[in-house]
Design an enzyme around this catalytic site. Sequence first.
Site, PDB file in Angstrom:
ATOM      1  NE  ARG A  87      -5.002  90.393 192.532  1.00  0.00           N
ATOM      2  CZ  ARG A  87      -5.372  89.123 192.300  1.00  0.00           C
ATOM      3  NH1 ARG A  87      -5.650  88.716 191.072  1.00  0.00           N
ATOM      4  NH2 ARG A  87      -5.486  88.285 193.302  1.00  0.00           N
ATOM      5  CG  HIS A 131      -2.350  84.432 194.219  1.00  0.00           C
ATOM      6  ND1 HIS A 131      -2.918  85.399 193.411  1.00  0.00           N
ATOM      7  CD2 HIS A 131      -2.508  83.268 193.534  1.00  0.00           C
ATOM      8  CE1 HIS A 131      -3.388  84.845 192.304  1.00  0.00           C
ATOM      9  NE2 HIS A 131      -3.144  83.538 192.352  1.00  0.00           N
ATOM     10  CD  GLU A 176      -9.030  82.688 191.537  1.00  0.00           C
ATOM     11  OE1 GLU A 176      -8.634  81.503 191.607  1.00  0.00           O
ATOM     12  OE2 GLU A 176      -9.119  83.309 190.470  1.00  0.00           O
ATOM     13  CG  ASN A 306      -9.739  86.836 190.416  1.00  0.00           C
ATOM     14  OD1 ASN A 306      -9.703  88.057 190.471  1.00  0.00           O
ATOM     15  ND2 ASN A 306      -8.856  86.063 191.039  1.00  0.00           N
ATOM     16  CE1 TYR A 308      -8.552  83.583 184.009  1.00  0.00           C
ATOM     17  CE2 TYR A 308      -9.405  83.645 186.242  1.00  0.00           C
ATOM     18  CZ  TYR A 308      -8.407  83.932 185.324  1.00  0.00           C
ATOM     19  OH  TYR A 308      -7.272  84.588 185.728  1.00  0.00           O
ATOM     20  CD  GLU A 370      -6.491  85.975 188.928  1.00  0.00           C
ATOM     21  OE1 GLU A 370      -6.813  84.964 188.284  1.00  0.00           O
ATOM     22  OE2 GLU A 370      -5.924  85.923 190.029  1.00  0.00           O
TER      23      GLU A 370
HETATM   24  O1  IFM Z   1      -3.300  81.275 187.346  1.00  0.00           O
HETATM   25  C1  IFM Z   1      -4.511  81.366 188.005  1.00  0.00           C
HETATM   26  C2  IFM Z   1      -4.418  82.342 189.151  1.00  0.00           C
HETATM   27  O2  IFM Z   1      -3.411  82.020 190.043  1.00  0.00           O
HETATM   28  C3  IFM Z   1      -5.721  82.367 189.918  1.00  0.00           C
HETATM   29  N1  IFM Z   1      -6.836  82.579 189.034  1.00  0.00           N
HETATM   30  C4  IFM Z   1      -6.922  81.780 187.836  1.00  0.00           C
HETATM   31  C5  IFM Z   1      -5.609  81.814 187.081  1.00  0.00           C
HETATM   32  C6  IFM Z   1      -5.710  80.948 185.814  1.00  0.00           C
HETATM   33  O3  IFM Z   1      -6.015  79.634 186.172  1.00  0.00           O
END
Ligand code: IFM
Length: 457
Positions: A87, A131, A176, A306, A308, A370
């Site tokens: 990706r 992006h 995002e 995505n 985290y 992600e």
């Molecule tokens: O680096 C970023 C990415 O561009 C978008 N999602 C989160 C990642 C880490 O912060």
Amino acid sequence: MPVTTRSTDPSRLPRFPADFRWGASTAAYQIEGAADEDGKGPSIWDTFVRRPGAVRDGHTGDTACDHYHRFEEDVALMRRLGLDAYRFSLSWPRIVPTGAGKVEPRGLDFYDRLVDALLDAGIEPTPTLFHWDLPQALEDGGGWLDRDTAYRFGEYAAVAAERLGDRVKRWITLNEPFVHMSFGYGFGVHAPGRALLLDALPVAHHQLLGHGLATAAVRAAVPDAQVLIANNCTPVRLRSDARTDKDTAAASAYDILHNRLFNDPLLQGRYPDLSAYGMSDPSWGGVVRDGDLATIAAPLDGLGINYYNPTWVTAPADPAAGLPFDLAEPEEPYERTAFGWPVVPDGLTELLTGLEERYGAALPPVWITENGCSQPAGLDDPARIDYLAGHLGAIADAMDRGVDVRGYFTWSLLDNFEWAEGYHQRFGLVEVDFATGLRTPRASFEWYRDLIASQRS
Ligand code: IFM
């Protein structure tokens, strides 16, 4: 404190389906460099990084990983990993320098070469159309606050799909949109650096409309394309010492802003109730027009997630301050990444099963577009291996509970330009020396390669 009690031995991780896709992610501004080469126009990030104090230590993406010149070496690294899919993002101002009108053939040629190199290596190209590097010329006309930007995005998507669609079959429209709206236009900590707070909400709708128009454009050019969007989603949690009705209402309000504002219109064709944000007019004062929601809700072939970490909230200490929630810290002593983000693999199971519960049959197959972590510089990165093993286990748990997950793209292949943090956060399986461009695989690279190989054996 370990993040997971699971083994990190690749051969002992849960077995994923044979057609599960193993991937890695990057984005154009974060790795390409070549900021004004071959006719590329300026993006909002080229402008923003020059604003004093905007990016830590004044770092810029002018050179970044120099991927524009070293992409063959990067594809060779991907081949060594055994990736099924990669990706990356297309830079809109490299292809359409002013965002509208004249197309730059040298920009398209670059992505042509990259796509061919990927296919030669047996790797499925999976580009994201946006992006965050909006052409500056469009920002000068209002950026995503302006409805016209959505139409320009649809036109640019058509140009990209017509050129690459004979070989590229999986497309991601936006990355995002929540983060771009809130960090870029709400708080001003990302480009374009506008601090409009809730007046940034039209940016959500115009990005989603752009997604719908781009989806139609890609499908018109590439009838067998799969089209996805990559949403940043978070499970919303309450602390055990803050669970009043007001806290619960705050959690619901945050969930609406971060998750449902984007997922509901895509999957259900309607916006959630925004009255917690003082918005009761369904047209948002004329921003949402007849037919827009039908465009946005065109069925997706997949929902990119995505992930985290979860987000903890409480009721606002000062309800007059403007937002119906306060962000809070978890009470648990979670391990933290170098960025300070809590490491909570089971938050990903919670997120995925929560999506299944909320959207049911309307939820398309999910792709983790992600997931990864920033760790201290160096080649030995056991905490990253732990992180990846824990999150893959969490995905397997969600799949055991019925969620249809088709693939995993770790963030990131390479250390890269981490937005307002510049080069201070290292997310890569591969260490990059930004002075020389030298790439050196980390222990996590070897681990991911072994994992992919053992899943295939
Ligand atoms: O680096 C970023 C990415 O561009 C978008 N999602 C989160 C990642 C880490 O912060």
